[in-house]
Motif scaffolding. Sequence first.
Motif, mmCIF file in Angstrom:
data_model
loop_
_atom_site.group_PDB
_atom_site.id
_atom_site.type_symbol
_atom_site.label_atom_id
_atom_site.label_comp_id
_atom_site.label_asym_id
_atom_site.label_seq_id
_atom_site.Cartn_x
_atom_site.Cartn_y
_atom_site.Cartn_z
ATOM 1 N N LEU A 16 5.905 7.054 -8.395
ATOM 2 C CA LEU A 16 6.469 6.560 -9.663
ATOM 3 C C LEU A 16 6.551 7.656 -10.721
ATOM 4 O O LEU A 16 7.565 7.766 -11.423
ATOM 5 C CB LEU A 16 5.652 5.377 -10.188
ATOM 6 C CG LEU A 16 5.805 4.064 -9.413
ATOM 7 C CD1 LEU A 16 4.888 2.982 -9.984
ATOM 8 C CD2 LEU A 16 7.252 3.586 -9.430
ATOM 9 N N PHE A 17 5.513 8.475 -10.851
ATOM 10 C CA PHE A 17 5.548 9.548 -11.845
ATOM 11 C C PHE A 17 6.647 10.563 -11.513
ATOM 12 O O PHE A 17 7.317 11.065 -12.403
ATOM 13 C CB PHE A 17 4.193 10.249 -11.947
ATOM 14 C CG PHE A 17 3.103 9.413 -12.551
ATOM 15 C CD1 PHE A 17 3.340 8.614 -13.664
ATOM 16 C CD2 PHE A 17 1.826 9.431 -12.009
ATOM 17 C CE1 PHE A 17 2.323 7.839 -14.225
ATOM 18 C CE2 PHE A 17 0.801 8.664 -12.565
ATOM 19 C CZ PHE A 17 1.051 7.862 -13.671
ATOM 20 N N CYS A 20 10.163 8.512 -12.013
ATOM 21 C CA CYS A 20 10.472 7.930 -13.330
ATOM 22 C C CYS A 20 9.994 8.789 -14.500
ATOM 23 O O CYS A 20 10.472 8.623 -15.614
ATOM 24 C CB CYS A 20 9.826 6.551 -13.459
ATOM 25 S SG CYS A 20 10.267 5.406 -12.153
ATOM 26 N N VAL A 25 6.510 5.265 -16.927
ATOM 27 C CA VAL A 25 5.743 4.427 -16.003
ATOM 28 C C VAL A 25 4.704 3.639 -16.794
ATOM 29 O O VAL A 25 3.992 4.204 -17.618
ATOM 30 C CB VAL A 25 5.052 5.286 -14.916
ATOM 31 C CG1 VAL A 25 4.160 4.428 -14.029
ATOM 32 C CG2 VAL A 25 6.086 6.022 -14.084
ATOM 33 N N GLN A 29 3.662 -1.695 -14.111
ATOM 34 C CA GLN A 29 4.545 -1.241 -13.030
ATOM 35 C C GLN A 29 3.723 -0.630 -11.894
ATOM 36 O O GLN A 29 3.982 -0.903 -10.714
ATOM 37 C CB GLN A 29 5.532 -0.223 -13.593
ATOM 38 C CG GLN A 29 6.537 0.302 -12.603
ATOM 39 C CD GLN A 29 7.442 1.366 -13.218
ATOM 40 O OE1 GLN A 29 7.141 1.926 -14.276
ATOM 41 N NE2 GLN A 29 8.537 1.669 -12.544
ATOM 42 N N LEU A 30 2.738 0.202 -12.242
ATOM 43 C CA LEU A 30 1.854 0.796 -11.231
ATOM 44 C C LEU A 30 1.135 -0.291 -10.437
ATOM 45 O O LEU A 30 1.090 -0.247 -9.202
ATOM 46 C CB LEU A 30 0.818 1.711 -11.899
ATOM 47 C CG LEU A 30 1.289 3.078 -12.352
ATOM 48 C CD1 LEU A 30 0.310 3.686 -13.357
ATOM 49 C CD2 LEU A 30 1.454 4.012 -11.161
ATOM 50 N N THR A 33 3.616 -2.359 -8.203
ATOM 51 C CA THR A 33 4.107 -1.587 -7.057
ATOM 52 C C THR A 33 3.009 -1.381 -6.018
ATOM 53 O O THR A 33 3.264 -1.423 -4.816
ATOM 54 C CB THR A 33 4.674 -0.228 -7.532
ATOM 55 O OG1 THR A 33 5.651 -0.463 -8.541
ATOM 56 C CG2 THR A 33 5.317 0.530 -6.390
ATOM 57 N N LYS A 48 -3.903 5.537 -17.384
ATOM 58 C CA LYS A 48 -2.703 6.166 -16.833
ATOM 59 C C LYS A 48 -2.755 7.691 -16.926
ATOM 60 O O LYS A 48 -2.379 8.387 -15.973
ATOM 61 C CB LYS A 48 -1.467 5.623 -17.557
ATOM 62 C CG LYS A 48 -0.148 6.120 -16.993
ATOM 63 C CD LYS A 48 1.055 5.467 -17.656
ATOM 64 C CE LYS A 48 1.505 6.272 -18.837
ATOM 65 N NZ LYS A 48 2.857 5.921 -19.308
ATOM 66 N N TYR A 52 -2.533 10.260 -13.831
ATOM 67 C CA TYR A 52 -1.490 11.287 -13.761
ATOM 68 C C TYR A 52 -2.089 12.664 -13.492
ATOM 69 O O TYR A 52 -1.592 13.423 -12.656
ATOM 70 C CB TYR A 52 -0.682 11.286 -15.064
ATOM 71 C CG TYR A 52 0.487 12.244 -15.058
ATOM 72 C CD1 TYR A 52 1.506 12.133 -14.113
ATOM 73 C CD2 TYR A 52 0.575 13.262 -16.000
ATOM 74 C CE1 TYR A 52 2.586 13.007 -14.104
ATOM 75 C CE2 TYR A 52 1.645 14.138 -15.995
ATOM 76 C CZ TYR A 52 2.646 14.007 -15.059
ATOM 77 O OH TYR A 52 3.710 14.886 -15.050
#
Length: 201
Positions: A16-17, A20, A25, A29-30, A33, A48, A52
């Motif tokens: 995702l990172f 997107c 993100v 959403q994380l 998913t 988050k 990351y």
Amino acid sequence: MKRNTLNKILDTGTVLFAECGFENVTIMQLAQTANINCAAISYYFGGKENLYQKVLRSQFLPALQALRETEADSRLTATEQLLAYVKIITAVQHKQPYLTVLWQYEMNRHATVQNRSIIEEYTAQLYQHIVSTLCYGISQKEFLPDLELYHTAFVLLEIIHAPYVPAFLLSEVGLSCTDPRKNYTLQAVRHYLQGIRYIPL
């Protein structure tokens, strides 16, 4: 169970990172998913931003290790040192397909972020390695004596982490290439180094 959840969050975060961008993100959403509870991200990673940074470390630690291995071999010429690193990093990029995307993203994001990331550490070390290798090459009359070191190093850094045309696009136009990343980067660096070779008149 804990290891599976950690890996699932890390794998989901990586995709995702990379696709997107960090800012786009959300925790929701994380969680959706990865098919986990939102609280699990805070529980395992503290939020988050920490997730990351963990994603970046998992992607770039192998690249830093590859750089250290190349620096340790003093028997090589400057050209051989640079090409050896390119061969190793393209193998790392093959195993970690989001590495280049994340590097490009962080280079564009860097000006607005206070946190020093592993990408900044990696980029600074790679840049220094390229500059010192170019200096060595000049001293050995391998490269042009009036080479602009810092611009040349920057160009090589960009070539190593340049985006490339994916294999499926090549096949759509009738070209075949089993590993376009490896071939592109190695060929580009070889051509560039050929252009800066010192040839006595």
